[in-house]
Design an enzyme around this catalytic site. Structure first.
Site, short mmCIF file in Angstrom:
data_model
loop_
_atom_site.label_atom_id
_atom_site.label_comp_id
_atom_site.label_asym_id
_atom_site.label_seq_id
_atom_site.Cartn_x
_atom_site.Cartn_y
_atom_site.Cartn_z
CG ASN A 1 23.94 -29.66 -3.94
OD1 ASN A 1 22.87 -30.57 -3.41
ND2 ASN A 1 23.65 -28.53 -3.24
N GLY B 1 17.25 -31.58 -8.39
CA GLY B 1 17.87 -30.80 -7.43
C GLY B 1 18.84 -29.91 -7.71
CG ASP C 1 13.82 -22.63 -15.96
OD1 ASP C 1 13.70 -22.07 -14.98
OD2 ASP C 1 14.49 -23.78 -16.04
CG HIS D 1 16.94 -24.54 -13.19
ND1 HIS D 1 15.79 -23.93 -13.57
CD2 HIS D 1 17.16 -24.93 -11.79
CE1 HIS D 1 15.21 -23.88 -12.31
NE2 HIS D 1 15.99 -24.42 -11.32
#
Ligand code: NAI
Length: 334
Positions: A110, A135, A164, A192
């Site tokens: 990523n 993402g 969240d 996260h």
């Protein structure tokens, strides 16, 4: 309608974007008097033959809504075109975890995407751009993109902890038998991920400390916290797919919060590029309590105290983010 806003969305054919794009185009976020130009990015046909087709189908559906506020839709597989002149950028596209892939491999795979997107944003986005990374792993993807797109000021880059936050608000509301709007001052500290700390100690219910309304401390520590941390997995277990419209909703709430001042008696959760607040190393993307001014800017709520339980959780999420930073260190220009 004199105002025009360019909104770039990546991963635009994916399920989170699918649940979000019509709402972005409809006037719900930018208001009835602003024209929206959507600049939608997917991966090239050479990488996935289906993604651009799927995106073209999404664009056709958007056309068929005939939203008065939707001025234009661009679809592209080129980040430079997608980000050209963009005022708001939602980076939703990311590489999923493949079979047998280690966490470090996922971070670096990523990371490579976000090196390119960070550079493309710095080259092409509007001078007032605001960027939200959705993402996953979103904090560290944001870290990589920011460090590679440093021509854009640090305070324009945020990562999403709003889903969240909303999950935590709802869980406290359900437990205490109040409506969601009675729960304020929630904070998702840190990452996260399942190390996040949903801070019930500073949250309020009907203006009172949540711990005075929910006196079952054991429930708060051993049910509420893990429920928030593991909520994504619980939804995958039930639905067979990851959270989609709640994630899209979280992203839109995040943008709306930046466009509207936070009420005086509340704050929202955002992961931001740390300037050292609460002792977090500078440059790390860490979830904080934030107040917004309604003009696209936020400030971090300072001076909150954590008890021993909270401090332990907080240290764990910071540790994880430092490990993630270490895993992508080759991708961070000095
Ligand atoms: P999805 O797999 O349905 O869609 C992702 C899309 O991104 C795919 O269409 C894919 O082709 C595209 N994509 C991949 N790499 C790309 C690139 N380099 N440029 C442009 N597009 C690219 O996934 P879904 O469910 O829409 O989720 C999207 C991301 O959001 C995932 O990483 C997911 O983990 C994350 N997420 C984050 C949440 C948060 O709270 N921060 C909550 C829920 C999802």
């Amino acid at each position: 309608m004199s105002k025009v806003v360019r909104v770039a969305v990546t991963g635009a054919a994916g399920q989170v974007s699918y649940s979000m794009l019509a709402r972005l185009a409809s006037g719900e976020v930018f208001g009835p008097n602003t024209h929206v130009i959507l600049q939608l990015l997917e991966i090239p046909r050479s990488v996935n033959p289906k993604a651009m087709d799927a995106l073209e189908g999404v664009a056709m559906e958007l056309e068929d809504c005939a939203f008065p506020t939707l001025k234009e839709i661009k679809v592209t597989d080129d980040p430079l075109q997608a980000f050209d002149g963009a005022n708001w950028v939602l980076l939703v596209g990311a590489a999923p975890r493949g079979p047998g892939m280690e966490r470090k491999d996922l971070l670096t795979k990523n990371g490579q995407i976000f090196v390119g997107q960070g550079k493309a944003l710095a080259a092409r986005a509007a001078s007032d751009v605001r960027i939200l990374i959705v993402g996953n792993p979103c904090n560290t993807n944001c870290l990589v993109a920011y460090h590679n797109g440093k021509d854009i000021p640090a305070e324009r880059w945020t990562a999403m902890t709003r889903l969240d936050h909303n999950r935590a608000v709802s869980a406290l509301a359900v437990k205490s038998g109040v409506t969601n709007d009675a729960v304020t001052c929630m904070t998702i500290w840190g990452n996260h991920s399942n190390t996040q700390y949903p801070d019930f100690t500073n949250a309020k219910i009907n203006g009172k400390p949540a711990t005075e309304v929910i006196t079952d401390r054991k429930w708060l520590e051993t049910s509420f916290v893990p429920q928030c941390q593991e909520r994504g997995k619980a939804i995958i277990n039930k639905r067979g797919l990851s959270s989609a419209f709640s994630a899209g909703n979280g992203a839109l709430d995040h943008v709306k919060s930046l466009l509207k001042p936070t009420p005086a008696n509340d704050w929202v959760s955002m992961a931001t590029v740390s300037k050292g607040e609460y002792g977090v190393p500078k440059g790390l993307v860490f979830g904080y309590p934030c107040k917004t001014d309604g003009a696209g800017n936020y400030s971090i709520v300072e001076g909150l105290q954590l008890d021993a339980f909270g401090k332990t959780k907080w240290d764990l999420t910071l540790k994880e983010l430092l490990e993630e930073q270490d895993a992508v260190k080759e991708l961070l220009p000095s």
